[in-house]
Design an enzyme around this catalytic site. Structure first.
Site, mmCIF file in Angstrom:
data_model
loop_
_atom_site.group_PDB
_atom_site.id
_atom_site.type_symbol
_atom_site.label_atom_id
_atom_site.label_comp_id
_atom_site.label_asym_id
_atom_site.label_seq_id
_atom_site.Cartn_x
_atom_site.Cartn_y
_atom_site.Cartn_z
ATOM 1 N N GLN A 116 0.829 -1.207 0.000
ATOM 2 C CA GLN A 116 0.000 0.000 0.000
ATOM 3 C C GLN A 116 0.867 1.263 0.000
ATOM 4 O O GLN A 116 0.324 2.364 -0.029
ATOM 5 C CB GLN A 116 -0.929 0.003 1.228
ATOM 6 N N ARG B 49 -8.655 -0.938 8.018
ATOM 7 C CA ARG B 49 -9.673 -0.089 7.414
ATOM 8 C C ARG B 49 -10.026 1.104 8.295
ATOM 9 O O ARG B 49 -11.190 1.395 8.555
ATOM 10 C CB ARG B 49 -10.932 -0.878 7.081
ATOM 11 N N CYS B 50 -8.987 1.769 8.785
ATOM 12 C CA CYS B 50 -9.244 2.985 9.562
ATOM 13 C C CYS B 50 -7.970 3.795 9.572
ATOM 14 O O CYS B 50 -6.922 3.327 9.190
ATOM 15 C CB CYS B 50 -9.661 2.651 10.993
ATOM 16 N N GLU C 296 -13.229 4.563 5.217
ATOM 17 C CA GLU C 296 -13.004 3.956 6.528
ATOM 18 C C GLU C 296 -14.114 4.278 7.519
ATOM 19 O O GLU C 296 -14.273 3.587 8.525
ATOM 20 C CB GLU C 296 -11.640 4.407 7.049
#
Lengths: 290, 801, 158
Positions: free
Chosen positions: B236, B383-384, B753
């Protein structure tokens, strides 16, 4: 996640398969649907030197009826069970249970015979077989023998099937008038084994339970026949009081192992709850209410 | 100027901001033409497979490679001893600690990397892994973080013994990593002492794993002739990988090329730099051949990048009307065996200090202590944004705990404490400056949409009948878009984002951005941003990411930073082009720049509507007819350093029915209202929300990495680890309000998110709310059927009369 | 172990490959035959990313031996396109935003392809149970359901 090396055999007749099994003895394993065996091999928990693939033996497929018995060839897949008009009509418990196993892709490979013979305590068909009073047609080099489901399951992953034998078919009686069946299975998610499940097959005449079989999944080393629970209800009309007594008896025989699905207390209670629901559902079906 | 049908048509032709444009990525994916790391096959490529520890804590007494090396097809077996001469047996982590690349004398978690086998195919490599003999002496394992700092706790990191810091400040015990605190402790303590009402609750954000469907892996390829290293990798943050690889290997950064091709989901799992990557790179350098290493799912769940494991104690002080006067949070953070959490380097607890949430809390204090245990390292943002899920969970649960204590409705207590719309920009007690928001409007819209009053009435009726129904609320505020370089860096590199745009003579565009999509649809949405800014149809705009040789330096995609930072870089770079285009248009029209006005896709002379130059005209002229003193060409680069974070928010409501005989929870309704500021592609936004809610559902209800007393991990395959299927997943209803960010060039805040961050407390509040009429203050996640039933059974609610 | 020659059809073309008995169908398809559309997500037959069509049935190719495909017919996502025309399911997945990272998509499409032949006009509940062997981490399934419904509608009216 790569299986170890093995030699692959693809017999086209049962006789050829039996010869291979005799020849390779304990080094050989039968490959049916493969959804239990191949993952075990990938994890290197199982390392058979020979795989005998039964998928290409025509006589091991198909479902037929004769003399009040339905005979299901062992390599019949879960998908075929679910869509069989004969079973849906005359032995609906099997398609009902099969549709609760794994997922569509796994069901298009997984077989009833493989599920029974592998005898994982989490497998669903063993309890169904006990509830239906099924018999197993077993072939060995010495010929054929028929063994009742009751007593067939000896322990986790252990049955009366000998190393050089093949389960050829399953025989179940055609369901009679006034009968009802249910399989209630609690699972965490699609594809999981049961936290606990209960199979019930019963016959009701004039509101009286003439006969009932109750069998439990994944709350012991094998599928368990809840005989004490059955005798509470046999010959009786169903009442809340009797139901609770029967459920209590069913719970009493459970001896589950704690795992991520829950602790012993939960699993025992869930076996009870699934039994309660299965009895109710089967009773409703038998009396036209389901 | 009045908008004519022709103007509208021109605007629509752009398919710019606000358009539910179909995705540019899809044609290749639906035809099986995606290009993921494991799809790559290079000439002479060989395969790496890792030998991993069966023990959580053990000394390595010896490693015998002979049998493995004797297997035909095995090229080499690398262990820590082989990496030592290269000084690559340990590597720095993003958090200032070091991590063993291959276990050096001891293993500190089950499944730790001990050796890598390299073979000509993956089947032989798998066989050889079985043949490597490692002699272990098992040591007592430390599993419970609460026992990490007791006197006789086993020391996990012998390499740090005697060191009073491990990269993030002072430590006070061999198993202690850092203490981090924020806020005014004495004022907070004093407020608690005199408060009319206080509540205090222990709560756990359990250890979970992001578990993208594609596992981690790479293909490392070192060209011995020209000294170039190319690595295709599931990352990522490819530029960070390049910098780290260059630092580790000594190969000039300009000779290292990192390519993130298509990525099969990331969710934070693919931010870190893992031992498998490093050993594959070393093996390629040693062998001069491409080396592929791909994790199995079990390896993925066991060793790379867990999230959470925050053991929190939340406290609120309030007056008798439920107005919150102070908040205090103490956290014990289990970071596993190495501190390799992925946060901006200066932030050992990430952005946890957003924990005052959407509420006007005058004073607060938070402290986080990190400890080592014999578990896999990590602590990524699943996912945050960094530790924001944990922060939002503690405030959103605690406000419900307070509501229950005061017998105030959970919606009402939120309304009383909300930061008001006119308080923005809002300075929080823990140091953040919230950009914009309108919390009451969002909540009211949701309550009306679901008939909240009606639901509460139904719940009362059900309770009277002994049924369990819960209504959960979550009115969350996130902090995303890391971040201003004055606050955030990764290994010293500021967390800016970059965009380079080239407009070709015929008017088509290539734009390269330093982020990397893992499913978010960047090729689609970035093109929309540039389309609106440049007046060039988005179909003419090609977006490229993920190749460090061609894309300008960027920090990557995680923490919802693509739109807030990457999108701002794209818009800003486009505006630079438009500025130059204005000069060219003025020259072509023979007017001054001030006489021109921008009109969708062209400049026109004010007062002379027929005198226009379209961007297409200008692009052509940029290559042959520019005013004196202006360079030819039409390109720009922007490195965007955001002035602040962005603060998306939302109001969620969840209704659950619980089967009191099995403990199963059925989500009957979930209504999610999000405000992410300006909406670039509503279709993609909705898709992101569906996905985030599904992940939140999984975390709240069932996901957990479980360890036994010996430190063995359980449930590390998809047999057990809960990824909801079509059958388990609820139906999602979405809604929105729009409160633009005042500091973002487009007003956009980021969205993907929010549903995860806001969703988790919403589910958890709903389950807890089902028991709010009983003497139960808080039930920890995951709310699996088993665990919910334990609560029910302990209360005797499942008794049949 | 001695390798075996096997032949089968892959996307309507005859294939002849040499494989070890233990080679998994998914590896042979992806690596030897270089059809990399089908993916590997879990290796334990839970995720469905490797779903393809074998002899008219959906199977998870991570749990089928390549030798078992001998004489069979295999269809992968690469075979959905016919005469340069996308399958209605492929169109519908794009139309309804039924994919994000794309990793599960080939398996989803192949399962949906078979499912709509088993049940051409499914209800939402039937889609949910019929597709339950395929995991997606990105979409939350809602738009995939829409895509299957859209495809079913378009196929019925075609």
């Amino acid at each position: 996640m790569i299986p170890p090396e093995f030699e692959y055999h693809r017999p086209e007749t049962i006789d050829q398969a039996l010869v291979l099994l005799t020849q390779h003895g304990e080094e050989a394993k039968i490959l049916a649907g493969g959804h239990s065996l191949l993952p075990l091999m990938k994890l290197r928990f199982a390392e058979p030197a020979h795989l005998v693939d039964l998928n290409f033996i025509e006589s091991l497929r198909g479902i037929k009826e004769s003399n009040g018995l339905i005979e299901i060839a062992a390599m019949t897949t879960e998908s075929q069970l679910i869509t069989s008009p004969l079973l849906l009509d005359k032995c609906p418990l099997i398609p009902d249970a099969a549709s609760q196993i794994a997922d569509p892709q796994v069901r298009s490979r997984g077989t009833i015979g493989g599920d029974i013979v592998h005898a994982d305590p989490g497998n669903d068909h063993p309890a169904i077989m006990l509830a239906l009073e099924a018999s197993f047609v077993i072939l060995g080099s010495n010929g054929e023998r028929i063994v009742p489901a009751s007593g067939f399951f000896l322990g986790a992953f252990d049955t009366q099937l000998e190393e050089n034998e093949i389960l050829k078919a399953i025989q179940v009686p055609v369901s009679v008038a006034g009968s009802g069946h249910a399989y209630c299975k609690l699972k965490r998610k699609t594809g999981d084994f049961a936290t606990a499940a209960s199979a019930v097959s019963l016959v009701v005449e004039g509101g009286v339970c003439k006969k009932i079989n109750i069998a439990l999944t994944n709350v012991g080393a094998t599928a368990l026949k809840a005989e004490a629970a059955e005798s509470i209800l046999t010959g009786q009309t169903l009442s809340d009081l009797l139901m609770e007594k029967a459920v209590e008896k069913a719970m009493a025989i459970c001896d589950p192992a704690e795992d991520l699905r829950g602790d012993r207390e939960y699993k025992i209670h869930m076996a009870g709850e699934m039994t309660r629901r299965a009895i109710r559902e089967a009773f409703a079906k038998a009396t036209g209410g389901g | 100027m009045a908008s004519t049908p022709e103007d509208k048509q021109r605007k629509e032709n752009l398919a710019g901001i606000g358009c539910a444009r179909k995705r540019k990525e899809d044609p290749r994916f639906i035809q099986g033409k995606g290009h993921y790391v494991d799809d790559i096959k290079l000439p002479d490529m060989v395969y790496g497979a890792l030998v991993r520890s069966p023990y959580a804590h053990a000394r390595i007494k010896g490693i015998n490679k002979d049998a493995a090396l004797a297997l035909p097809g095995v090229l080499t077996v690398l262990t820590a001893d082989d990496l030592k001469p290269l000084k690559l047996h340990w590597m720095p982590t993003l958090a200032g600690d070091v991590q063993a690349v291959l276990a050096d004398e001891k293993v500190c978690f089950q499944q730790q990397e001990v050796a890598m086998v390299i073979a000509t195919d993956r089947y032989i490599a798998a066989d050889a892994v079985e043949l490597v003999e490692v002699d272990y002496e098992e040591l007592p394992a430390l599993v419970d973080p609460h026992q990490a700092m007791v006197d006789d706790a086993p020391v996990i990191r012998e390499d740090l013994v005697g060191k009073d810091e491990a990269g993030q400040g002072k430590r006070i015990h061999d198993n202690h990593i850092f203490s981090w605190e924020v806020g005014d402790k004495s004022k907070t303590d004093a407020t608690f002492k005199k408060a009319a009402v206080t509540v205090k609750e222990e709560m756990l954000n359990q250890r979970v794993h992001p578990c993208p469907l594609e596992t981690c892996g790479c293909v490392a390829s070192f060209d011995k002739v020209n000294g170039h290293l190319t690595v295709h990798i599931t990352s990522q943050a490819p530029h960070i990988v390049r910098t780290v690889v260059s630092m580790l290997s000594g190969i000039a950064e300009s000779k290292v090329r990192i390519i993130s091709p298509d990525i099969g989901g990331g969710f934070g799992n693919k931010v870190g730099i893992y031992p498998g990557y490093v050993v594959a790179i070393v093996a390629s350098i040693v062998l001069g051949q491409p080396v592929k290493w791909i994790e199995s799912r079990i390896e993925n769940l066991s060793s790379t990048a867990f999230a959470r494991d925050y053991h929190m104690v939340g406290e609120l002080a309030a007056d008798k009307n439920g107005l919150i006067q102070a908040m205090r949070v103490n956290v014990l953070a289990d970071h596993g065996a190495f501190n390799s959490h992925a946060q901006p380097t200066k932030w050992p607890a990430g952005l946890f200090s957003i924990c005052t949430g959407s509420y006007d809390i005058p004073v607060a204090y938070a402290r986080v202590d990190g400890v080592y245990t014999n578990k896999a390292p990590g602590g990524v943002a699943y996912r945050c944004s960094f530790r924001v899920t944990e922060a939002v969970y503690v405030i959103e649960r605690m406000i419900d705990v307070l509501a229950k204590k005061l017998a105030i409705d959970p919606a009402e207590i939120r309304r009383r404490n909300f930061i008001k719309a006119d308080q923005f920009p809002y300075q929080s007690a823990l140091g953040w400056s919230y950009d914009s928001g309108n919390y009451p409007a969002a909540l009211d819209k949701v309550l009306e949409a679901v008939d909240y009053e009606g639901l509460r009435k139904e719940q009362a009726e059900k309770r009277a009948r002994g049924e369990l129904m819960g209504i959960g609320l979550s009115t969350f505020t996130e902090i995303v878009g890391a971040g201003p370089s004055k606050a955030c860096d990764v290994l010293g590199v500021g967390m800016f984002e970059s965009c380079e745009i080239r407009v070709h003579p015929t008017g088509s565009v290539i734009a390269r951005i330093g982020t990397i999509s893992q499913g978010q649809g960047h090729q689609t949405t970035y093109a929309q941003i540039i389309a609106s800014e440049l007046g060039i149809p988005s179909d003419q705009i090609q977006i490229e990411e993920g190749d460090t040789d061609t894309v300008p330096y960027g920090l990557g995609t995680y923490g919802s930073r693509s739109t807030p930072v990457g999108g701002a870089a794209a818009a800003t770079a486009a505006r630079k082009i438009r500025d130059k285009a204005r000069k060219i248009a003025a020259h072509l029209l023979d007017v001054s720049e001030q006489d021109l006005e921008w009109d969708i896709d062209r400049f026109r002379v004010e007062g002379a509507p027929d005198q226009v130059k379209t961007m297409k005209d200008i692009a052509w002229a940029a290559y042959n007819n520019v005013p004196d003193g202006l360079e030819m060409g039409l390109e720009s680069v922007n490195y965007y350093d955001p002035p602040n974070f962005t603060f998306p928010f939302g109001a969620y409501l969840c209704v659950v029915d619980i089967d009191k005989y099995t403990g199963e929870t059925k989500v009957r309704r979930f209504y999610a209202l999000d405000d992410c500021g300006t909406r670039i592609n509503p279709m993609i936004i909705e898709g992101q929300i569906h996905g985030g809610l599904t992940e939140a559902f999984a975390v709240a209800m069932e996901q957990q990495l479980v360890f036994d007393e010996s430190g063995s991990i359980h449930g590390n395959s998809l047999m057990d680890y809960f990824l909801p299927t079509f059958v388990e997943t609820p139906v999602w209803e979405t809604d929105y309000t729009v409160t633009p960010s005042p500091h973002h060039p487009l007003g956009a805040k980021g969205v993907a998110e929010s549903p995860h961050v806001g969703g988790i407390p919403c589910f958890s509040n709903a389950v807890n709310d089902a028991f709010s009429h009983l003497d139960i203050k808080h039930i920890n996640m995951p709310h699996s059927a088993f665990r919910v039933w334990k609560t029910i059974h302990a209360q005797g609610l499942d008794k049949r009369t | 172990m001695a390798k075996k020659h096997i032949s089968f059809t892959l996307n309507r073309q005859n294939i002849d490959v040499l494989v070890e008995p233990r080679e998994l169908l998914i590896h042979v398809i992806r690596e030897q035959l270089q059809k990399t559309g089908s993916h590997i997500g879990c290796e334990t037959s839970h995720c469905g990313a490797c779903t393809l069509d074998l002899n008219g049935q959906s199977v998870k190719a991570c749990t089928v031996l390549a030798v078992q495909a001998e004489g069979g017919e295999v269809l992968t996502v690469e075979g959905l396109l016919q005469n340069d025309k996308l399958h209605p399911l492929q169109e519908a997945f794009m139309q309804e935003h039924g994919l994000q990272c794309g990793f599960c998509t080939p398996g989803m499409l192949m399962r949906a392809y078979r499912f709509l032949q088993e049940n051409p006009q499914p209800t939402e509940a039937e889609i949910r149970s019929g597709m339950a062997g395929n995991l997606c981490r990105c979409t939350g399934y809602q738009n995939i359901i829409k895509a299957v419904q859209t495809a079913a509608k378009n196929m019925a009216s075609a």
